[in-house]
Motif scaffolding. Structure first.
Motif, PDB file in Angstrom:
ATOM      1  N   VAL A  87       0.836  -1.201   0.000  1.00 44.60           N
ATOM      2  CA  VAL A  87       0.000   0.000   0.000  1.00 44.60           C
ATOM      3  C   VAL A  87       0.867   1.246   0.000  1.00 44.60           C
ATOM      4  O   VAL A  87       0.561   2.246  -0.666  1.00 44.60           O
ATOM      5  CB  VAL A  87      -0.959   0.011   1.206  1.00 44.60           C
ATOM      6  N   ALA A  88       1.980   1.207   0.719  1.00 45.18           N
ATOM      7  CA  ALA A  88       2.899   2.347   0.744  1.00 45.18           C
ATOM      8  C   ALA A  88       3.469   2.625  -0.644  1.00 45.18           C
ATOM      9  O   ALA A  88       3.668   3.786  -1.030  1.00 45.18           O
ATOM     10  CB  ALA A  88       4.024   2.082   1.739  1.00 45.18           C
ATOM     11  N   THR A  89       3.730   1.580  -1.406  1.00 44.65           N
ATOM     12  CA  THR A  89       4.251   1.759  -2.760  1.00 44.65           C
ATOM     13  C   THR A  89       3.204   2.363  -3.678  1.00 44.65           C
ATOM     14  O   THR A  89       3.501   3.246  -4.488  1.00 44.65           O
ATOM     15  CB  THR A  89       4.710   0.398  -3.329  1.00 44.65           C
ATOM     16  N   LEU A  90       1.966   1.906  -3.557  1.00 46.87           N
ATOM     17  CA  LEU A  90       0.908   2.337  -4.470  1.00 46.87           C
ATOM     18  C   LEU A  90       0.305   3.685  -4.096  1.00 46.87           C
ATOM     19  O   LEU A  90      -0.085   4.457  -4.973  1.00 46.87           O
ATOM     20  CB  LEU A  90      -0.203   1.276  -4.496  1.00 46.87           C
ATOM     21  N   PHE A  91       0.210   3.974  -2.799  1.00 47.62           N
ATOM     22  CA  PHE A  91      -0.522   5.163  -2.348  1.00 47.62           C
ATOM     23  C   PHE A  91       0.253   5.916  -1.266  1.00 47.62           C
ATOM     24  O   PHE A  91      -0.278   6.216  -0.202  1.00 47.62           O
ATOM     25  CB  PHE A  91      -1.894   4.755  -1.814  1.00 47.62           C
ATOM     26  N   SER A  92       1.520   6.215  -1.525  1.00 48.54           N
ATOM     27  CA  SER A  92       2.362   6.823  -0.495  1.00 48.54           C
ATOM     28  C   SER A  92       1.821   8.162  -0.022  1.00 48.54           C
ATOM     29  O   SER A  92       1.789   8.445   1.184  1.00 48.54           O
ATOM     30  CB  SER A  92       3.797   6.970  -1.005  1.00 48.54           C
ATOM     31  N   GLY A  93       1.404   9.018  -0.945  1.00 50.26           N
ATOM     32  CA  GLY A  93       0.907  10.331  -0.564  1.00 50.26           C
ATOM     33  C   GLY A  93      -0.335  10.256   0.301  1.00 50.26           C
ATOM     34  O   GLY A  93      -0.477  11.013   1.283  1.00 50.26           O
ATOM     35  N   GLU A  94      -1.237   9.326  -0.022  1.00 53.97           N
ATOM     36  CA  GLU A  94      -2.461   9.177   0.753  1.00 53.97           C
ATOM     37  C   GLU A  94      -2.167   8.713   2.179  1.00 53.97           C
ATOM     38  O   GLU A  94      -2.810   9.161   3.128  1.00 53.97           O
ATOM     39  CB  GLU A  94      -3.404   8.194   0.063  1.00 53.97           C
ATOM     40  N   LEU A  95      -1.189   7.825   2.328  1.00 51.96           N
ATOM     41  CA  LEU A  95      -0.859   7.350   3.674  1.00 51.96           C
ATOM     42  C   LEU A  95      -0.214   8.457   4.502  1.00 51.96           C
ATOM     43  O   LEU A  95      -0.534   8.612   5.688  1.00 51.96           O
ATOM     44  CB  LEU A  95       0.065   6.131   3.593  1.00 51.96           C
ATOM     45  N   GLU A  96       0.693   9.202   3.931  1.00 52.53           N
ATOM     46  CA  GLU A  96       1.341  10.281   4.680  1.00 52.53           C
ATOM     47  C   GLU A  96       0.340  11.359   5.079  1.00 52.53           C
ATOM     48  O   GLU A  96       0.545  12.058   6.077  1.00 52.53           O
ATOM     49  CB  GLU A  96       2.485  10.875   3.871  1.00 52.53           C
ATOM     50  N   ALA A  97      -0.746  11.471   4.315  1.00 48.73           N
ATOM     51  CA  ALA A  97      -1.761  12.480   4.640  1.00 48.73           C
ATOM     52  C   ALA A  97      -2.664  12.058   5.788  1.00 48.73           C
ATOM     53  O   ALA A  97      -3.449  12.869   6.293  1.00 48.73           O
ATOM     54  CB  ALA A  97      -2.615  12.770   3.402  1.00 48.73           C
ATOM     55  N   LEU A  98      -2.559  10.811   6.246  1.00 44.32           N
ATOM     56  CA  LEU A  98      -3.425  10.335   7.323  1.00 44.32           C
ATOM     57  C   LEU A  98      -3.127  11.015   8.650  1.00 44.32           C
ATOM     58  O   LEU A  98      -4.025  11.201   9.476  1.00 44.32           O
ATOM     59  CB  LEU A  98      -3.289   8.817   7.484  1.00 44.32           C
ATOM     60  N   ALA A  99      -1.861  11.366   8.895  1.00 44.69           N
ATOM     61  CA  ALA A  99      -1.485  12.019  10.156  1.00 44.69           C
ATOM     62  C   ALA A  99      -0.098  12.638   9.981  1.00 44.69           C
ATOM     63  O   ALA A  99       0.718  12.140   9.191  1.00 44.69           O
ATOM     64  CB  ALA A  99      -1.479  11.022  11.310  1.00 44.69           C
ATOM     65  N   PRO A 100       0.191  13.715  10.726  1.00 43.50           N
ATOM     66  CA  PRO A 100       1.499  14.376  10.565  1.00 43.50           C
ATOM     67  C   PRO A 100       2.681  13.542  11.034  1.00 43.50           C
ATOM     68  O   PRO A 100       3.821  13.819  10.634  1.00 43.50           O
ATOM     69  CB  PRO A 100       1.352  15.651  11.415  1.00 43.50           C
ATOM     70  N   ASN A 101       2.447  12.535  11.876  1.00 40.61           N
ATOM     71  CA  ASN A 101       3.557  11.700  12.359  1.00 40.61           C
ATOM     72  C   ASN A 101       3.703  10.405  11.558  1.00 40.61           C
ATOM     73  O   ASN A 101       4.327   9.441  12.009  1.00 40.61           O
ATOM     74  CB  ASN A 101       3.405  11.379  13.848  1.00 40.61           C
TER      75      ASN A 101
END
Length: 422
Positions: free
Chosen positions: A80-94
């Protein structure tokens, strides 16, 4: 100076678990302590994208970890990190994403500004991996060249590629040096293992022969394998190994109906699958089989489901992992006509799981009176060559590989084993 704590969440397949074990080992060698999530300074989440449900679990795990009271650093890696990295980082600032799994340990140390130290600690029973597995997995292959209509993993993992034979041998020897008696070869498409040594082709059967010849490992077990990759050469290596290759194959079926298999984009039919099972059973004593079964795939009618279940019953699987189809956005199956109602899929799943339980018990009962090898994983408990849970004398040392006779079986298909007289 206090020791930084790290926690791990590994979702999805055995390959993910093996990769997580490697990261754990690297961070413990650098001086970090393996702790629970609520005590962690950093939480590493190895994500899974195999289904829409798996991706949802990934996002839930990340949000949970990021919201813990101590506000840990959360590093997401995996499919999931490979496919949707930006979406995961947007889940929380940490939350941070590290696509390269080989760089996760270094990223953790850099973010926490930790320099390498000497780790301490051991596991209660297991003495092989930092997470306590006494049958360590060794990843020998990654990626997939197939394009099944329900799957997105090939996009996340890339094309098939293999670990060089000398490196595989080195890892097996290292596991043996840490008391492993059994290792499990894993891969996203294990049967596509390919290498060349001194001009000689090395595929999976040749890799097994090399491991048996060049290491002292007691038993090698194969992870999940596609039926088209199970051939006479592999069966003969298993048969000639005298138990050093576990007499068990997890052959991926997905459906026992040819019409459903065609919609799935699978490259075999049930006739080929049955012939490959028979090939192994004819050559390997007490061979047993596991499989994966998807129910509720788009277009699956009651007739197709009945055909699928009937094929499974004839196949006599001792292990069957049943999955309800979960729509995976970005795959052809997600937009197919004939999406199956969730309640219908749930009913079919319950039927398949009941069949799975009955088949497992029948296969276990058929083993009573036979002999096998058991890897002792905890006092009084172990795993047979056919991947059945075994009860045996609690005084037998953990990490032993011992010959046993199967004396009885209970209603959970757990085998009671005794040491045969010499």
């Amino acid at each position: 100076m206090s020791v930084a704590g790290v926690a791990f969440v590994s979702l999805g397949c055995r390959v993910n678990r093996v990769e997580t074990d490697v990261i754990v080992s690297e961070l413990r060698r650098a001086g970090m302590e393996l702790v629970r999530e609520r005590e962690a300074d950093v939480i590493v989440i190895n994500t899974c994208a195999v289904t829409g449900e798996a991706e949802a679990k990934t996002r839930k795990a990340i949000r949970h970890a990021a919201g813990l009271p101590q506000r840990p650093l959360v590093i997401a890696t995996g499919c999931v990190a490979t496919l949707f990295s930006g979406e995961l980082e947007a889940l929380a600032p940490n939350v941070l994403v590290e696509v390269d799994k080989g760089a996760v340990a270094r990223r953790v140390l850099d973010e926490l500004q930790i320099e390498g130290q000497t780790p301490e600690g051991s596991t209660e029973f297991g003495t092989v991996t930092a997470t306590g597995r006494t049958r360590p997995g060794i990843k020998v292959q990654d990626g997939c060249d197939l394009r099944c209509t329900y799957c997105i993993v090939w996009k996340a993992r890339g094309r098939s590629r293999s670990v060089a034979v000398p490196e595989v041998v080195r890892q097996v020897r290292e596991a043996c040096a840490q008391s492993a008696r059994e290792v499990v070869l894993t891969g996203i498409n294990l049967g596509r293992y390919r290498d060349e040594v001194d001009g000689r082709r090395v595929w999976l059967p040749e890799l097994l022969e090399t491991i048996l010849d060049q290491t002292d490992v007691g038993r090698v077990r194969l992870g999940s394998i596609e039926p088209q990759d199970v051939d006479e050469r592999l069966a003969d290596v298993m048969a000639a190994s005298e138990g050093r290759v576990a007499p068990f194959l997890h052959m991926c079926l997905q459906s026992g109906c040819d019409e459903t298999l065609r919609r799935m984009g699978r490259v075999y039919d049930t006739d080929l699958f049955a012939r490959r099972m028979l090939l192994v059973r004819e050559r390997v004593e007490h061979a047993s089989f596991g499989t994966d079964l998807i129910v509720g795939f788009p277009g699956e009618t009651e007739r197709e489901f009945a055909q699928s279940l009937a094929f499974c019953e004839r196949a006599r699987f001792s292990h069957m992992h049943v999955f309800r189809y979960s729509k995976r956005p970005g795959t052809p199956a997600a937009t197919m006509e004939g999406q199956v109602d969730a309640l219908v899929a749930a009913r079919r799943s319950a039927q398949a799981q009941e069949l799975s339980k009955n088949m497992r018990l029948a296969e276990a009962r058929a083993l009573v009176g036979s002999e096998d090898l058991v890897v002792v994983q905890a006092p009084g408990a172990g795993i047979t060559g056919g991947l059945f849970d075994a009860c045996l004398d609690e005084t037998i040392p953990v990490d032993s590989l011992v010959p046993v006779r199967i004396a009885s079986v209970d209603e959970t298909a757990t085998l009671t084993c005794v040491i045969p007289p010499q």
